[in-house]
Design a protein around this motif. Structure first.
Motif, PDB file in Angstrom:
ATOM      1  N   ILE A   1       0.889  -1.229  -0.163  1.00 22.02           N
ATOM      2  CA  ILE A   1       0.076  -0.077   0.027  1.00 22.02           C
ATOM      3  C   ILE A   1       0.978   1.362   0.002  1.00 22.02           C
ATOM      4  O   ILE A   1       0.731   1.982  -0.861  1.00 22.02           O
TER       5      ILE A   1
ATOM      6  N   ILE B   1       0.573   4.009  -2.953  1.00 23.91           N
ATOM      7  CA  ILE B   1       0.045   5.401  -2.631  1.00 23.91           C
ATOM      8  C   ILE B   1       1.001   6.671  -2.690  1.00 23.91           C
ATOM      9  O   ILE B   1       0.198   7.614  -2.856  1.00 23.91           O
TER      10      ILE B   1
ATOM     11  N   THR C   1      -8.177   3.621  -7.114  1.00 22.99           N
ATOM     12  CA  THR C   1      -7.083   2.893  -8.201  1.00 22.99           C
ATOM     13  C   THR C   1      -7.750   2.537  -9.324  1.00 22.99           C
ATOM     14  O   THR C   1      -9.045   2.817  -9.476  1.00 22.99           O
TER      15      THR C   1
ATOM     16  N   LEU D   1      -7.024   2.867  -1.769  1.00 20.58           N
ATOM     17  CA  LEU D   1      -5.918   2.960  -0.792  1.00 20.58           C
ATOM     18  C   LEU D   1      -5.853   4.090  -0.032  1.00 20.58           C
ATOM     19  O   LEU D   1      -6.433   5.243  -0.489  1.00 20.58           O
TER      20      LEU D   1
ATOM     21  N   ARG E   1      -3.975   6.463   3.468  1.00 19.10           N
ATOM     22  CA  ARG E   1      -2.760   6.622   4.145  1.00 19.10           C
ATOM     23  C   ARG E   1      -3.027   7.955   5.159  1.00 19.10           C
ATOM     24  O   ARG E   1      -3.336   8.938   4.387  1.00 19.10           O
TER      25      ARG E   1
ATOM     26  N   LEU F   1      -2.305   2.514   7.183  1.00 16.66           N
ATOM     27  CA  LEU F   1      -2.318   2.278   5.522  1.00 16.66           C
ATOM     28  C   LEU F   1      -3.464   1.292   5.643  1.00 16.66           C
ATOM     29  O   LEU F   1      -3.415   0.062   6.341  1.00 16.66           O
TER      30      LEU F   1
ATOM     31  N   LEU G   1      -6.854  -0.543   2.911  1.00 16.57           N
ATOM     32  CA  LEU G   1      -7.612  -0.803   1.668  1.00 16.57           C
ATOM     33  C   LEU G   1      -9.027  -0.690   1.753  1.00 16.57           C
ATOM     34  O   LEU G   1      -9.437  -1.471   2.803  1.00 16.57           O
TER      35      LEU G   1
ATOM     36  N   CYS H   1      -3.692  -8.826  -0.960  1.00 15.54           N
ATOM     37  CA  CYS H   1      -2.233  -8.554  -1.371  1.00 15.54           C
ATOM     38  C   CYS H   1      -2.138  -8.828  -2.961  1.00 15.54           C
ATOM     39  O   CYS H   1      -1.733  -7.845  -3.707  1.00 15.54           O
TER      40      CYS H   1
ATOM     41  N   ILE I   1      -3.986  -5.860  -4.827  1.00  9.43           N
ATOM     42  CA  ILE I   1      -3.044  -4.746  -4.948  1.00  9.43           C
ATOM     43  C   ILE I   1      -1.940  -4.990  -5.959  1.00  9.43           C
ATOM     44  O   ILE I   1      -1.583  -4.054  -6.562  1.00  9.43           O
TER      45      ILE I   1
END
Length: 295
Positions: free
Chosen positions: A5, A9, A17, A24, A26, A89, A91, A135, A138
């Motif tokens: 991530i 990001i 995305t 995502l 942050r 972090l 999603l 994962c 991503i």
């Protein structure tokens, strides 16, 4: 997952995305409580933690627990663990009910019975299988040409993992025609789409195909609020967005979102957001209040 991530990001706080429905997030510091509406989605935190309030109920989710929302819910959220050295972090992945129903139609998918007092928002334990699928979703960002073919398959796997866990029962109930939760969700959707119109509980009960008292009970179970409280939060959040983004004044927006009295709008706005409309919007623009967030 946190490294993935952080890589994709960069320094941004939010990235919508190329993968449909995947966002995502942050954050480098805790935030003040901010209002918003969570749509059907799963939020998985790789680092840090957040708090969400639904009515009078609080949900905490972090590296160990995901947040699952199965209908549109007005909430108050807050980042509670984040720093420059160790940012939050996460999603957020929107869930398509058509995909949920398609998986439920398969006889191989076995979902537990849903407790009758379970809200439409729950937290659940993050499993290795769920984390692996997230994962891989991503990772598609590094190979955009694979997104059209593989993103749908991986998202179906994520939905499958959710349905097979204890929390998946509520997702099934919302998606299944004839279930009380599904019928209540029809009334909830009507309010969401018509929040500026007057709401009569008798009409909502007719839309849901159930008695008034039964609707009231299931509505409170799912949303932790009454139909009128749900409508009020949608109205106030819509008004805030219109004033912040479109520059409307309080008098104009009050009538636009369905209030018959500007003074009533100002009272309810102040009670919900902590200060009168114009002062709140000024603080938002000056960055003194955390803006509305979707994840």
């Amino acid at each position: 997952m946190a490294k993935k991530i952080a890589w994709f990001i960069g320094p941004s706080e939010k990235r919508i995305t190329e993968v449909p429905g995947l966002v995502l997030v942050r954050r480098t510091a805790p935030t003040a409580p901010c209002t918003g509406t969570y749509t059907p989605s799963v939020i998985v935190v790789a680092q840090g933690s957040k708090r969400v309030e639904l009515g009078q109920t609080t949900f905490i989710y972090d590296q160990a627990r995901f947040l699952l929302t199965s209908i549109d819910l007005p909430i108050v959220s807050q980042v509670i663990d984040a720093s420059e050295a160790k940012p939050l972090l996460a999603l957020a992945l929107g869930l398509e009910m058509t995909a949920v129903r398609e998986l439920l139609s398969r006889e191989e998918v076995h979902v537990r019975e849903v407790p009758h007092d379970t809200a439409a928002m729950v937290t659940g334990e993050i499993t290795v299988e769920l984390l692996s699928a997230c994962c891989r979703l991503i990772d598609l960002l590094a190979n955009p040409q694979d997104i059209p073919v593989l993103s749908g398959l991986i998202q179906r796997e994520i939905i499958y993992r959710l349905l097979c866990g204890p929390e998946g029962a509520r997702l099934r109930a919302i998606a299944t025609s004839g279930d009380q939760s599904h019928r209540t969700a029809r009334a909830i959707s009507w309010i969401r789409d018509n929040y500026a119109k007057p709401v009569r509980v008798d009409d909502l009960a007719e839309i849901a195909g159930m008695g008034v008292s039964t609707l009231h009970h299931h509505f409170r179970v799912l949303t932790h609020m009454s139909p009128l409280q749900y409508q009020k939060q949608l109205r106030l959040q819509a008004a805030r967005g219109r004033m912040l983004l479109d520059g409307l004044d309080a008098s104009t927006v009050a009538f636009e979102v369905g209030y018959e009295s500007v003074s009533q709008f100002n009272r309810e706005y102040s009670r919900f957001f902590g200060q009168p409309p114009m002062r709140d919007i000024k603080a938002l623009r000056e960055g003194k209040v955390d803006e509305m967030s979707a994840a």
